[in-house]
Structures are given as structure tokens and as C-alpha cells.
Design a protein around this motif. Structure first.
Motif, PDB file in Angstrom:
ATOM      1  N   PRO A  78     -37.325   7.093 -18.203  1.00  0.00           N
ATOM      2  CA  PRO A  78     -37.827   7.296 -19.558  1.00  0.00           C
ATOM      3  C   PRO A  78     -39.060   8.194 -19.542  1.00  0.00           C
ATOM      4  O   PRO A  78     -39.891   8.109 -18.637  1.00  0.00           O
ATOM      5  N   ARG A  98     -39.914   7.395 -24.532  1.00  0.00           N
ATOM      6  CA  ARG A  98     -38.856   6.466 -24.153  1.00  0.00           C
ATOM      7  C   ARG A  98     -37.455   7.063 -24.289  1.00  0.00           C
ATOM      8  O   ARG A  98     -36.482   6.356 -24.468  1.00  0.00           O
ATOM      9  N   TYR A 131     -34.555   9.162 -22.226  1.00  0.00           N
ATOM     10  CA  TYR A 131     -34.226   9.286 -20.813  1.00  0.00           C
ATOM     11  C   TYR A 131     -33.994  10.742 -20.434  1.00  0.00           C
ATOM     12  O   TYR A 131     -33.406  11.509 -21.189  1.00  0.00           O
ATOM     13  N   GLU A 180     -30.051   5.690 -23.764  1.00  0.00           N
ATOM     14  CA  GLU A 180     -30.986   5.455 -24.866  1.00  0.00           C
ATOM     15  C   GLU A 180     -30.383   4.533 -25.917  1.00  0.00           C
ATOM     16  O   GLU A 180     -31.046   3.618 -26.405  1.00  0.00           O
ATOM     17  N   LYS A 228     -32.479   0.929 -26.327  1.00  0.00           N
ATOM     18  CA  LYS A 228     -33.513   0.939 -27.383  1.00  0.00           C
ATOM     19  C   LYS A 228     -33.271  -0.164 -28.359  1.00  0.00           C
ATOM     20  O   LYS A 228     -32.231  -0.647 -28.576  1.00  0.00           O
TER      21      LYS A 228
END
Length: 81
Positions: A44, A48, A50, A77, A81
Motif C-alpha cells: 500500500p 492505501r 496498492y 484494493e 478497503k
């Protein structure tokens, strides 16, 4: 103990499955994805999202297209998330 998992990724209209492994180092993590015979790490960034970490010897390998790496990053992601 290794944290091995399977991840499915849609790329160019077909679903491909890859084996992955969670790598923990202190407070950070990376995800190692095995693409054919190549190991690619995803980590990440500050937002955040990737990003793929590819070695100089792997750049240009026929199985590592930028589009595939982006598709894997987006899938990671969406799952994390």
C-alpha cells in the motif's frame, strides 16, 4: 505459518486465479502474488492504494503486463478497503 490464499482477477474479459501470500513485517504488510513463475509484491502507498514492486530483471517479462498488474492492484484494493 504462511498465509496463502487464492485471488481471482478479471483481465481482458476472463477471470484468472493467482496464488498469494501475506507478508507481515512489523507494522507493515506486503502481498506476494505469484504470476506464472514470477513473484510480484504489492504494497500500500500513502493513500492505501496498492502498487506493484517489480525487479529490474522482471520488467518486460511476457507474463507481466502493466494492465495485469493494475488489475491485481485494483482487486486487492477492493478486497481490503
Amino acid at each position: 505459518m504462511e498465509d496463502i490464499f487464492e485471488i481471482d482477477v478479471e483481465f481482458k474479459g476472463e477471470i484468472r486465479e493467482f496464488e498469494g501470500r501475506l507478508v507481515l513485517t512489523g507494522y507493515e504488510h506486503k502481498i506476494e502474488i505469484f504470476i506464472e513463475d514470477i513473484s510480484v509484491f504489492f504494497e500500500p502507498d500513502e493513500e492505501r492504494n496498492y502498487r506493484a514492486i517489480v525487479g529490474l530483471d522482471q520488467i518486460g517479462h511476457k507474463n507481466l503486463s502493466p494492465g495485469l498488474l493494475q488489475a491485481i492492484a485494483q482487486r486487492l484494493e477492493s478486497l481490503l478497503k
